[in-house]
Enzyme design. Sequence first.
Site, short mmCIF file in Angstrom:
data_model
loop_
_atom_site.label_atom_id
_atom_site.label_comp_id
_atom_site.label_asym_id
_atom_site.label_seq_id
_atom_site.Cartn_x
_atom_site.Cartn_y
_atom_site.Cartn_z
N TYR A 22 -5.84 13.00 0.33
CA TYR A 22 -6.72 13.59 -0.67
C TYR A 22 -7.24 14.96 -0.22
O TYR A 22 -7.51 15.15 0.98
CB TYR A 22 -7.94 12.70 -0.90
CG TYR A 22 -7.69 11.45 -1.70
CD1 TYR A 22 -7.71 11.47 -3.09
CD2 TYR A 22 -7.44 10.24 -1.07
CE1 TYR A 22 -7.50 10.31 -3.83
CE2 TYR A 22 -7.22 9.08 -1.79
CZ TYR A 22 -7.27 9.12 -3.18
OH TYR A 22 -7.05 7.98 -3.90
N TYR A 70 -1.46 5.02 1.20
CA TYR A 70 -2.10 5.46 2.44
C TYR A 70 -2.90 4.32 3.06
O TYR A 70 -3.32 3.39 2.36
CB TYR A 70 -3.01 6.67 2.20
CG TYR A 70 -4.10 6.45 1.16
CD1 TYR A 70 -5.32 5.88 1.49
CD2 TYR A 70 -3.88 6.83 -0.16
CE1 TYR A 70 -6.30 5.69 0.54
CE2 TYR A 70 -4.86 6.63 -1.13
CZ TYR A 70 -6.07 6.06 -0.77
OH TYR A 70 -7.04 5.85 -1.72
N ARG A 92 -3.46 1.25 0.67
CA ARG A 92 -3.60 1.35 -0.79
C ARG A 92 -2.22 1.57 -1.40
O ARG A 92 -1.46 2.42 -0.95
CB ARG A 92 -4.47 2.56 -1.18
CG ARG A 92 -5.96 2.53 -0.83
CD ARG A 92 -6.75 1.32 -1.30
NE ARG A 92 -6.40 0.72 -2.59
CZ ARG A 92 -6.81 1.18 -3.77
NH1 ARG A 92 -7.59 2.24 -3.86
NH2 ARG A 92 -6.46 0.58 -4.89
N HIS A 145 -1.66 5.06 -6.39
CA HIS A 145 -2.54 4.86 -7.55
C HIS A 145 -3.13 6.18 -8.02
O HIS A 145 -3.24 7.14 -7.26
CB HIS A 145 -3.67 3.88 -7.22
CG HIS A 145 -4.61 4.38 -6.16
ND1 HIS A 145 -4.34 4.27 -4.82
CD2 HIS A 145 -5.80 5.01 -6.24
CE1 HIS A 145 -5.31 4.80 -4.12
NE2 HIS A 145 -6.22 5.27 -4.94
N HIS A 168 -6.65 7.43 -10.06
CA HIS A 168 -7.97 7.04 -10.57
C HIS A 168 -8.16 7.60 -11.98
O HIS A 168 -7.76 8.73 -12.26
CB HIS A 168 -9.06 7.62 -9.67
CG HIS A 168 -9.07 7.10 -8.28
ND1 HIS A 168 -9.88 6.06 -7.87
CD2 HIS A 168 -8.37 7.47 -7.18
CE1 HIS A 168 -9.68 5.83 -6.58
NE2 HIS A 168 -8.76 6.68 -6.13
#
Lengths: 202, 241
Positions: B107, B146, B156, B159, B161
């Site tokens: 991120y 990740y 995770r 995905h 959000h």
Amino acid sequence: MTKPNILHESPSQTAGPYVHIGCAPNFVGIQMYGGKDLASNMLDPETSGERITLTGTITDGDGKLVLDGLVEIWQADANGVYPSAADTSGTADPHFTGFGRCPTNLDTGIYQFQTIKPGQTKMRDGRAQAPHITMWIVARGINIGLQTRVYFPDESANATDPLLQSVPEDRRHTLIAHKLDDQTYQFNIVLQGDEETVFLDI
Amino acid sequence: MAENVYIERDRDWQPPALTPAYRSTTFRSPNHKPLRFDQTISEIAGPTFGHDIIGELDNDLILNFAKPGEEPIGERIMVHGRILDQNARPVPGVLVEFWQANAGGRYRHKNDAYLAPLDPNFGGCGRTVTNADGYFSFRTIRPGPYPWPNGGNDWRPAHIHFSLFGSGFAQRLISQMYFEGDPLIWLCPIVGVIPDKKGIEQLIARLDMDATIPMDLIAYKFDIILRGNNSTMFENKLEGN
């Protein structure tokens, strides 16, 4: 149980620790949307009403500040009208958005809104509601957004507000902001424990 | 006076507050159940955001952060679908925001210290407003999975959000979208907070070859259901639906 022929609402998932990227990118240094995060400003110079600052923190059940939270507020204008097609009780102030969004500070955990004190609104059955601000909180570790209401101290209408009066008396104070000075109200959210904020399922 | 009260939220379908396998919920879950109360105009009304707030590239994560003439690394995809209410009616004119990691699972955030590198051409956020059919679409790069600190070897699944506004604030929802066929979905403690397997399947986007653009990008179809209102349900009954 959901009734037959009615679809299930999509399940909620946590906003996670990086909610800023999607909901307040400029706050974390991602230059987007002309440099202005959505709903970072609710007012303009011509907004009617008493200017107030609403500020506070979010604390978890271990007494630690939540540094990755996002707080949203939604409220009526100074005359108690929401800037929404669903509110047909009057004409809302065109200089007021009614909606604000603020991340908690990454170091101090403090959120802060510059807004106006909302007017009274009515229940669907016509009973008066004391001035209040709807608040919605998401963060890592919160599986579904937590909704609450901020009421104001020294409001005589609180004594007859149907929602406040339905809250057990020993927890009612968690919905009432503290007045810090003439125009500043503090509303600290406690996620869990003895002083847990009353959250709502409306 | 507004009479379109929203259907009560099904708290057995939604995740509970405390889900110990997702450790962050331990101290962040209220002990008390949320207090039920009749809806008022405060919840029935909701903020509105017109199409005019949306910039030309807001729904194009391939280009909206890239340097001129450059593009991010990764699998080019399109995500599209409809926002519907529980009565299967489109929810038009509502804001949809989305954010994600880059192709390596990193991120663009000061608190993300994962080994994978940032991509100088990828910001990871976008937004759009649904049209009259409740339809939305955006282009992006498929995010990478990740690892995350949850006490074990937790990863995770890939995905995206989603933040969703309906017509009323009662419909406000944040969730995540997963990708069909990803084996990590069924191992993830955050996915696992959803009580019903069918609920998890609601969050899995399906490969959509009809919308896939040859020699360009792969499409995924993802519909989202927001709370519906009871008055619409009543109308449906009168119409014999």
